[in-house]
Design an enzyme around this catalytic site. Structure first.
Site, mmCIF file in Angstrom:
data_model
loop_
_atom_site.group_PDB
_atom_site.id
_atom_site.type_symbol
_atom_site.label_atom_id
_atom_site.label_comp_id
_atom_site.label_asym_id
_atom_site.label_seq_id
_atom_site.Cartn_x
_atom_site.Cartn_y
_atom_site.Cartn_z
ATOM 1 N N SER A 68 -38.322 86.961 -13.285
ATOM 2 C CA SER A 68 -37.501 85.698 -13.426
ATOM 3 C C SER A 68 -36.869 85.320 -12.327
ATOM 4 C CB SER A 68 -36.721 85.502 -14.646
ATOM 5 O OG SER A 68 -35.939 84.528 -14.846
ATOM 6 N N TYR A 91 -29.531 89.459 -19.497
ATOM 7 C CA TYR A 91 -30.885 89.002 -19.104
ATOM 8 C C TYR A 91 -30.814 89.303 -17.516
ATOM 9 C CZ TYR A 91 -35.028 86.728 -18.728
ATOM 10 O OH TYR A 91 -36.441 86.051 -18.454
#
Length: 250
Positions: free
Chosen positions: A134, A147
């Site tokens: 990501s 995250y």
């Protein structure tokens, strides 16, 4: 003989798009996840896609997947570690259990996905390992500390494996999308709306604006990048974290 790929989190979103792209390129694909019904719906879209339930956070579950899938369709030539999840909260409100759960799925799960393939790929001097990370693995975002930490870890894991395997011909890379238009994005929007009182439209516009192109990334854009990394023309590409973000990061 057709190459064989593993795609985790293959029952929806980015995983589904990657599995379909690989299958349409003539590659036999094993997809895994926890929900058999979702996996089977993807499998019904292409006969080269085969559904197996597995939990990426459980080492024995992943070893069993390897044993079952490789016995049926041969060794994995391509591993796409895509499974992931994200929850939003201020860092001071993140419980230790939530922290561990996020790292288990996104980081430990990525490691357990690729670990069983490493020795065999190195021995064959061929293979492609691709992590779906990501932009959160390249920069920081507020309210998703676990995250961000996990995805930074995935990028670090990728670079470590690329260094280990560089002389074997096995390539290891990561694709790092910005906000992707998937069910996970919709859940994030719902969470923000619930906690802030903003409208859905305002929330979506705010998230899309993180991309200089002012739009969400589409799953097929990520699938195309993965397909290229699996090709022979990408044989010199290893150790790279490729941002797919419209210029948000590089």
């Amino acid at each position: 003989m057709s190459r064989h790929a593993l795609v985790t989190g293959g029952g929806s979103g980015v995983g589904r798009a990657i599995a379909l792209a690989l299958a349409e390129a003539g590659i036999s694909v094993t997809i895994c996840g926890r929900r058999l019904d979702a996996l089977e719906r993807v499998g019904a879209e292409n006969t080269r896609i085969h559904a197996v339930t597995a939990d990426v956070t459980d080492e024995q579950s992943m070893l069993a997947l390897y044993e079952q899938a490789e016995a049926a369709r041969g060794p994995f030539d391509i591993i796409v570690a895509n499974a992931g999840s994200a929850e939003s909260a201020p860092a001071h409100k993140v419980s230790l259990d939530d922290w561990k759960a996020t790292l288990d799925v996104n980081l430990t799960g990525a490691f357990l996905t690729v670990k069983p393939a490493l020795v065999a790929m190195a021995a064959r001097k061929a293979g492609r390992i691709i992590f779906v990370a990501s932009t959160a693995g390249l920069k920081g975002y507020g309210y998703v500390a676990p995250y961000v930490a996990a995805k930074h870890g995935v990028v670090g894991l990728m670079r470590a494996l690329a260094a280990e395997l560089a002389k074997t011909g096995v390539t290891v890379n990561a694709v790092c999308p910005g906000f992707v238009e998937t069910d996970m994005l919709e859940r994030s929007v719902e969470n923000i709306v619930r906690k802030t009182g903003r409208s859905v439209e305002e929330t979506r516009a705010t998230l899309a604006a993180t991309n200089p192109q002012n739009r969400f990334i589409q799953p097929d854009e990520i699938a195309d990048a993965v397909l290229w990394l699996c090709g022979d023309n990408a044989r010199s590409i290893t150790g790279q974290a490729i941002s797919i973000s419209g210029g948000e990061t590089w």
